[in-house]
Design a protein around this motif. Structure first.
Motif, short mmCIF file in Angstrom:
data_model
loop_
_atom_site.label_atom_id
_atom_site.label_comp_id
_atom_site.label_asym_id
_atom_site.label_seq_id
_atom_site.Cartn_x
_atom_site.Cartn_y
_atom_site.Cartn_z
N ASP A 1 24.82 -40.18 -61.00
CA ASP A 1 23.64 -39.36 -61.16
C ASP A 1 22.50 -38.81 -59.76
N VAL A 2 22.87 -40.32 -58.98
CA VAL A 2 22.36 -40.07 -57.75
C VAL A 2 22.82 -39.86 -56.33
N LYS B 1 18.68 -36.54 -65.08
CA LYS B 1 18.95 -37.94 -66.24
C LYS B 1 17.92 -39.04 -65.74
N VAL B 2 18.34 -38.87 -64.14
CA VAL B 2 17.15 -40.15 -63.52
C VAL B 2 15.89 -39.49 -63.46
N ARG B 3 15.62 -38.36 -63.23
CA ARG B 3 14.51 -37.48 -63.18
C ARG B 3 13.24 -38.05 -64.57
N THR B 4 14.63 -37.89 -66.20
CA THR B 4 13.41 -37.62 -67.19
C THR B 4 13.09 -39.37 -67.40
N SER B 5 14.57 -40.27 -67.09
CA SER B 5 14.29 -41.97 -66.90
C SER B 5 13.42 -42.51 -66.65
N LEU B 6 13.64 -42.27 -64.84
CA LEU B 6 13.21 -42.91 -64.08
C LEU B 6 11.77 -41.75 -63.21
N GLY B 7 11.33 -40.83 -63.64
CA GLY B 7 10.52 -39.82 -62.95
C GLY B 7 9.16 -40.44 -62.95
N GLU B 8 8.75 -40.70 -63.85
CA GLU B 8 7.47 -40.96 -63.92
C GLU B 8 7.33 -42.76 -63.12
N PHE B 9 8.15 -42.97 -62.74
CA PHE B 9 8.20 -44.65 -61.80
C PHE B 9 8.23 -43.56 -60.57
N ALA C 1 19.79 -49.17 -69.05
CA ALA C 1 19.35 -48.62 -69.86
C ALA C 1 19.78 -47.51 -70.44
N ASN C 2 19.85 -46.64 -68.94
CA ASN C 2 20.48 -44.58 -68.98
C ASN C 2 21.49 -44.79 -68.46
N LYS C 3 22.57 -45.76 -68.11
CA LYS C 3 23.40 -45.67 -67.65
C LYS C 3 23.13 -44.96 -66.05
#
Length: 195
Positions: free
Chosen positions: A70-71, A84-92, A175-177
């Motif tokens: 994913d990275v 997947k990373v943008r959706t789950s971590l993007g805001e942070f 949480a997002n594997k």
């Protein structure tokens, strides 16, 4: 307080991303390609008129293309992350930098350019060879207490997080594997002295 470097411990087992191999023979392509990811000064935002085109390729010595993480491993200073990373971590992540659209094998992915700069390395106590900081020594009193992802201007090719940011990222990664984002501790490990 510890400082952690974002790493990818899967580097030798997953596909990397970079310019297409055939472009290495195009005059000046390599220079112009890597300049897209060079901010000239640590922490500066990037702007592209056209999305950079990247491809997945096997790590050196491997003939078959392994799976992607994913990275993805990438040799520029930022990170290449998928949707997947943008959706789950993007805001942070975007509190401390930019998520810029790129194309990887024709699909939209993102380059994470950290714009938050925190000067906090004790250069005199760090281990330096050939002009590069091998083992950084951080001045703990200069590391933010609130969650922070940052680059350090002396070694801006690495991305660091403090304890608070690492805790947030680890929770969301689990949480997002998410595969491909790991952390190497600097500060209390045996190869590091805290300033």
């Amino acid at each position: 307080m510890s400082v952690w470097e974002i790493r990818n411990f899967l580097m030798n087992t997953v596909a990397w991303v970079g310019p297409a191999p055939e472009t290495e023979f195009v005059p000046d392509f390599g220079v112009s390609f890597w300049q897209l990811f060079d901010t000239k000064a640590p922490g500066q935002p990037l702007e592209w008129s056209v999305r950079p085109e990247l491809v997945a390729f096997a790590p050196e010595g491997r003939k078959k293309l392994p799976p992607r993480a994913d990275v993805s491993p990438f040799t520029a200073a930022g990170l290449v992350v998928n949707e997947k990373v943008r959706t789950s971590l993007g805001e942070f992540l975007t509190q401390f930098g930019q998520l810029l659209e790129i194309n990887v094998d024709g699909k939209t992915e993102y380059y994470y350019n950290v714009t938050n700069v925190v000067p906090c390395i004790d250069v005199e106590r760090s281990e330096i060879s050939a002009g590069f900081v091998d083992v950084p020594v951080f001045q703990e009193q200069l590391v933010p207490v609130e969650p922070s992802i940052f680059i350090e201007p002396v070694i801006h090719a690495r991305i660091f997080v403090n304890d608070a940011a690492k805790s947030i990222l680890e929770e969301r990664i689990a949480a997002n594997k998410i595969r491909g984002m790991d952390f190497k501790q600097w500060g209390s490990s045996s190869d590091q002295k805290v300033a």
